[in-house]
Scaffold this motif. Structure first.
Motif, short mmCIF file in Angstrom:
data_model
loop_
_atom_site.label_atom_id
_atom_site.label_comp_id
_atom_site.label_asym_id
_atom_site.label_seq_id
_atom_site.Cartn_x
_atom_site.Cartn_y
_atom_site.Cartn_z
N GLU A 291 0.76 -1.10 0.06
CA GLU A 291 0.09 0.06 -0.02
C GLU A 291 0.80 1.36 0.10
N LYS A 292 1.90 1.34 0.64
CA LYS A 292 2.81 2.38 0.60
C LYS A 292 3.61 2.45 -0.74
N TRP A 293 3.84 1.38 -1.20
CA TRP A 293 4.83 1.30 -2.64
C TRP A 293 3.78 2.08 -3.67
N LYS A 294 2.51 1.71 -3.52
CA LYS A 294 1.60 2.17 -4.52
C LYS A 294 1.70 3.79 -4.67
N LEU A 295 2.12 4.35 -3.59
CA LEU A 295 2.05 5.78 -3.51
C LEU A 295 3.24 6.53 -3.97
N VAL A 296 4.15 5.69 -4.04
CA VAL A 296 5.55 6.42 -4.88
C VAL A 296 5.59 6.46 -6.25
N GLU A 297 5.73 7.32 -6.91
CA GLU A 297 5.92 7.69 -8.04
C GLU A 297 6.89 6.61 -8.87
N PRO A 298 6.48 6.04 -10.10
CA PRO A 298 7.27 5.22 -11.02
C PRO A 298 8.63 6.16 -11.11
N ALA A 299 8.58 7.30 -11.57
CA ALA A 299 9.83 7.77 -11.90
C ALA A 299 10.91 8.00 -10.66
N GLN A 300 10.53 8.09 -9.39
CA GLN A 300 11.39 7.86 -8.44
C GLN A 300 11.98 6.28 -8.06
N VAL A 301 11.05 5.64 -8.42
CA VAL A 301 11.75 4.03 -8.47
C VAL A 301 12.84 3.89 -9.47
N GLN A 302 12.54 4.56 -10.71
CA GLN A 302 13.41 4.20 -11.71
C GLN A 302 14.57 4.86 -11.45
N GLY A 303 14.75 6.22 -10.99
CA GLY A 303 15.82 6.90 -10.46
C GLY A 303 16.60 6.15 -9.10
N TRP A 304 15.91 5.59 -8.36
CA TRP A 304 16.53 4.83 -7.41
C TRP A 304 17.48 3.61 -7.81
N ALA A 305 16.41 2.75 -8.61
CA ALA A 305 17.25 1.86 -9.40
C ALA A 305 18.30 1.88 -10.07
N TRP A 306 18.31 3.17 -10.70
CA TRP A 306 19.56 3.47 -11.66
C TRP A 306 20.71 3.73 -10.69
N ASN A 307 20.59 4.42 -9.61
CA ASN A 307 21.70 4.89 -8.61
C ASN A 307 21.99 3.39 -7.99
N LEU A 308 21.12 2.47 -7.60
CA LEU A 308 21.80 1.38 -7.01
C LEU A 308 22.37 0.59 -7.85
N TYR A 309 21.99 0.56 -9.50
CA TYR A 309 22.69 -0.30 -10.33
C TYR A 309 24.27 0.28 -10.61
N VAL A 310 24.24 1.78 -10.67
CA VAL A 310 25.49 2.41 -10.56
C VAL A 310 26.45 1.90 -9.81
N GLU A 311 25.94 2.23 -8.35
CA GLU A 311 26.69 1.81 -7.20
C GLU A 311 27.03 0.54 -7.15
N HIS A 312 26.27 -0.50 -7.56
CA HIS A 312 26.90 -1.90 -7.64
C HIS A 312 27.63 -2.15 -8.57
N THR A 313 27.76 -1.54 -9.91
CA THR A 313 28.71 -1.67 -10.94
C THR A 313 30.13 -1.11 -10.47
N GLU A 314 29.86 -0.07 -9.94
CA GLU A 314 31.41 0.64 -9.69
C GLU A 314 31.86 -0.18 -8.53
N GLN A 315 31.21 -0.76 -7.32
CA GLN A 315 31.79 -1.56 -6.47
C GLN A 315 32.48 -3.08 -7.09
N LEU A 316 31.57 -3.67 -8.21
CA LEU A 316 32.08 -4.76 -8.75
C LEU A 316 33.39 -4.29 -9.69
N GLU A 317 33.67 -3.14 -10.28
CA GLU A 317 34.52 -2.85 -11.06
C GLU A 317 35.99 -2.72 -10.01
N GLU A 318 35.60 -1.91 -8.91
CA GLU A 318 36.81 -1.89 -7.77
C GLU A 318 37.25 -3.30 -7.69
N CYS A 319 36.25 -4.34 -7.40
CA CYS A 319 36.90 -5.64 -7.06
C CYS A 319 37.33 -6.43 -8.08
N GLY A 320 37.25 -6.01 -9.44
CA GLY A 320 37.84 -6.78 -10.43
C GLY A 320 37.17 -7.78 -11.07
#
Length: 327
Positions: A291-320
């Motif tokens: 019910e709480k998630w239904k109130l969140v704008e899709p654009a916000q979710v897309q932005g957070w997902a992008w940031n998490l993806y970039v963060e995870h990618t950078e961490q993997l690249e640092e690890c090799g």
């Protein structure tokens, strides 16, 4: 009854919990009464009822060996004991002289034997259980797929005429099943299932949840060849959210799927993803209600997902490129 909750138990490999939940529902309608009966007779009645999509006696014996294994592990029996029995049953069917004692070797032999009968056999593990995919018809089509940091040209193999679709299909009487998978030679798509569940090629279910998800796996196989399934799934689900305009469709799926158990890559990656999104959206590392998630704008979710993806990618690249994962 909340069907999403019921099938979530099945997808987590716990048919016993699913059945107990189903039994707890008062005043069940005819549909759920019939469902309870089906689960009882297949998993708990002592005399399982199995269906075979083949009249070939040898094929039916192979399918029976896997069905018995599925029934055991999905109802909480010891997995090693179930695999030992599977080895014994399949070993006797793959050679007249030598009884193999290794499931990987046995399934390599099964692949050859099924090919002689006109079928494709893909063995291995759909975490955390064994369970092959066996089908007859393969067609292919090429696609160009946009991903966060590249464009992928991929070949998709459309598979149909199945006689087995591993343990998820078995655990849910075909209501849920693996939609496909990625291998180094391309993407494999299960082009079979109930008509109401078949996705159009122009639908979000196919373009995002299948095509982009699996193409991301292909990309990661190349960039991070040792990455574990739970990290692979985490990244692919973030990519889904980046491109999905109706985010609640995916959030609902991940919400019910989430399980804090690294042995189940799909449920565990959903748990990590939903926990991290909850922290970003609500400031608390605890998965919040739908019910709480239904109130969140899709654009916000897309932005957070992008940031998490970039963060995870950078961490993997640092690890090799040798890293096995970080979640």
């Amino acid at each position: 009854m909340d069907e999403s909750k019921f099938y979530a138990h099945c997808l987590q490999g716990d048919v016993t919990a699913a059945y107990e939940y189903l039994r707890s529902i008062p005043d069940k309608n005819k549909k759920y009464q019939e469902l309870e009966s089906k689960y009882y007779h297949r998993f708990f009645g002592g005399k399982p009822i199995y269906r075979y999509k083949s009249d070939n006696p040898w094929i039916r014996k192979v399918l029976l060996a896997y069905y018995q294994y599925f029934t055991s592990v999905l109802t909480g029996k010891n997995v090693k004991d179930a695999e030992t029995q599977l080895v014994q049953s399949l070993g006797a069917l793959t050679s007249d002289q030598v009884i193999f004692d290794n499931l990987d070797v046995i399934e390599e032999k099964l692949e050859i034997l099924f090919a002689e009968k006109g079928y494709r056999f893909l063995g291995g593990v759909t975490s955390p259980f064994r369970g092959p995919y066996i089908w007859k018809t393969t067609k292919k089509m090429d696609f160009i797929v946009e991903l966060p940091h590249e464009i992928q040209e991929v070949t998709v193999y459309f598979l149909s005429d199945f006689i087995m679709q591993s343990w998820i299909h078995f655990a849910t009487f075909g209501e849920k099943f693996a939609g496909g998978w990625a291998k180094t030679d391309g993407l494999y798509y299960v082009d079979e299932g109930p008509k109401r569940k078949r996705a159009r090629l122009d639908s979000s279910e196919f373009q995002v949840s299948y095509l982009k998800h699996e193409a991301q796996h292909l990309s990661d196989y190349s960039r991070f060849p040792h990455l574990q399934p739970k990290d692979l799934e985490y990244r692919a689900k973030l990519v889904e959210l980046i491109y999905e305009p109706n985010s609640i469709r995916l959030l609902k799926k991940f919400f019910y799927e989430a399980k804090n158990d690294p042995n189940f890559p799909h449920p565990y990656s959903s748990f990590v993803l939903m926990t991290r999104l909850s922290k970003l959206a609500f400031g608390i590392e605890e998965i919040q209600s739908l019910e709480k998630w239904k109130l969140v704008e899709p654009a916000q979710v897309q932005g957070w997902a992008w940031n998490l993806y970039v963060e995870h990618t950078e961490q993997l690249e640092e690890c090799g490129e040798g890293t096995k994962g970080i979640i």
